[in-house]
Scaffold this active site. Structure first.
Site, short mmCIF file in Angstrom:
data_model
loop_
_atom_site.label_atom_id
_atom_site.label_comp_id
_atom_site.label_asym_id
_atom_site.label_seq_id
_atom_site.Cartn_x
_atom_site.Cartn_y
_atom_site.Cartn_z
N ALA A 261 1.25 -1.00 -0.09
CA ALA A 261 -0.16 -0.25 0.02
C ALA A 261 1.06 1.66 -0.45
CB ALA A 261 -0.76 -0.26 1.03
N ASP A 262 -0.27 2.53 -0.28
CA ASP A 262 0.69 3.56 0.12
C ASP A 262 1.61 4.22 0.94
OD1 ASP A 262 1.96 6.40 -1.81
OD2 ASP A 262 0.36 6.82 -0.25
N TYR B 293 -7.45 21.24 3.80
CA TYR B 293 -6.83 19.85 4.63
C TYR B 293 -7.32 20.26 6.49
CZ TYR B 293 -2.91 17.75 7.53
OH TYR B 293 -2.89 17.00 8.50
N ALA C 109 2.41 2.28 3.41
CA ALA C 109 3.13 1.74 3.43
C ALA C 109 4.37 1.82 3.18
CB ALA C 109 3.33 0.09 2.78
N THR D 223 -1.26 13.99 11.64
CA THR D 223 -0.49 13.70 10.75
C THR D 223 0.79 15.11 10.33
OG1 THR D 223 -0.92 15.30 9.50
CG2 THR D 223 -1.71 12.49 9.03
N ARG E 136 -9.80 4.22 -0.96
CA ARG E 136 -10.93 5.08 -0.15
C ARG E 136 -12.30 5.54 -1.39
NH1 ARG E 136 -6.37 7.70 1.02
NH2 ARG E 136 -5.09 7.43 2.77
N ARG F 209 5.45 4.73 2.14
CA ARG F 209 5.96 6.25 2.21
C ARG F 209 6.49 6.51 3.21
NH1 ARG F 209 2.27 9.54 2.90
NH2 ARG F 209 0.26 8.37 2.94
N ARG F 210 5.19 5.66 4.45
CA ARG F 210 5.50 5.70 6.11
C ARG F 210 5.99 4.71 6.95
NH1 ARG F 210 3.77 10.80 6.88
NH2 ARG F 210 5.35 10.58 8.79
N LYS G 279 -5.46 1.40 10.36
CA LYS G 279 -6.63 1.10 10.72
C LYS G 279 -7.59 0.83 9.66
CE LYS G 279 -4.14 4.10 10.88
NZ LYS G 279 -3.18 4.66 9.06
#
Length: 319
Positions: free
Chosen positions: A7-8, A229, A10, A249, A159, A12-13, A91
């Site tokens: 996943a994204d 945002y 995973a 974040t 999403r 990136r972060r 989550k």
């Protein structure tokens, strides 16, 4: 550590932190797409593996990170626990309280750690809030307002996939819900909820919820996937209020500031930059080694899932 999915988040972060953590060795990265697994493995190490089951079959994997869509997290978490792996899941771990309770009990029976990655809970700015509350700086807690909204994502983002459990509530709204659970405890009830549904995709793109605590305190929550945002919460007490403007974040190099307003004056409490994703991994490691307590595990897993489930139910009824 093995990884189930590319996943994204995973990329990136989490994987940069997992690969760089002194107590973790990434030994396998699984994907249904062999080319994607290979690309991830080139950057973060470990063997590229086609399929998730093949990761669970490896004897050199003690624990897994599960960054799958909401509709898949519960099933693969169950399979990982049954394979006697510790699990750090993205989550939401599940979208039903029954599933969450079953996974919690399965982890206990197997003697495995089960963590849900609400990484913001590991940032020290929230401990500052705890200290202010404990010191009675705002008196008795009366209400919480929490908001998390993000700009629109591409059409192919998960999403927007109803079949994968997408939507604003599971993708974004879980953060304000978890905030309410943190400050008001497990007795929360969903008194009202609204979800705006996209007529083309069938997923909710925004919404709000009203929660009530046993002592009469209330939580007003907002969330959305097609908004400017916004990422904050505010606690109001009988004598003042606490504001956390970058609650969920904060970048690793960001100096967080907790604001206290009381008696017509204000105070600021700076919090040094902190990498909350690294703290998640450290908490997970300590949970495996010593069973150290963490807000990312325990009965809160089922309490959180119940609030998600009830929010959907109340919104469908139009309450």
């Amino acid at each position: 550590m093995g990884v189930l999915g590319c996943a994204d988040i995973a990329w990136r972060r989490m994987l940069p932190v997992l690969a760089g953590h002194p107590c973790v060795e990434v030994v396998a990265i699984g994907s249904r797409d062999a080319a994607k697994a290979a690309a991830f493995a080139r950057r973060f190490g470990g063997a590229p593996v086609t399929g998730y089951e093949a990761v669970l079959d490896r004897s050199d994997v003690d624990a897994v990170y599960v960054p799958l869509p909401p509709a898949l997290n519960a099933d693969w978490t169950r399979r990982a626990l049954e394979a006697d792996k510790h699990v750090l899941s993205e989550k939401p771990l599940t979208v039903t309280a029954r599933q969450a309770s079953e996974l919690y009990e399965l982890a206990r029976a197997r003697g495995r750690a089960l963590f849900e990655n609400y990484m913001f809970l590991c940032h020290p700015q929230h401990q500052v809030v705890d200290d202010l509350l404990a010191a009675g700086r705002i008196g008795e807690l009366r209400s919480l307002t929490a908001e998390f909204t993000i700009p629109g994502k591409p059409a192919d983002d998960i999403r927007h996939r109803r079949d994968l459990g997408g939507g604003a509530l599971t993708g974004i709204g879980v953060y304000p819900l978890r905030t309410a659970l943190r400050y008001f405890g497990p007795g929360l009830e969903v008194a009202g909820a609204y979800l705006k549904q996209d007529p083309h995709t069938g997923v909710d793109t925004g919404g709000a919820a009203l929660l009530t605590a046993p002592d009469g305190a209330v939580a007003h929550l907002g969330f959305g996937l097609e908004h400017a945002y916004r990422c904050r919460y505010e606690l109001t007490g009988s004598r003042g209020r606490i504001i956390v403007p970058r609650a969920y974040t904060p970048p690793a190099d960001h100096t967080a500031v907790v604001h206290l307003e009381r008696d017509g004056s204000s105070e600021e409490f700076p919090v040094p930059p902190h990498e909350q994703f690294s703290s998640v991994v450290t908490a997970f490691v300590e949970g495996i080694r010593s069973g150290a307590p963490s807000p990312l595990t325990g009965r809160a897993l089922a309490d959180q899932a119940r609030l998600v489930e009830e929010s959907y139910a109340v919104a469908r009824r139009g309450d």
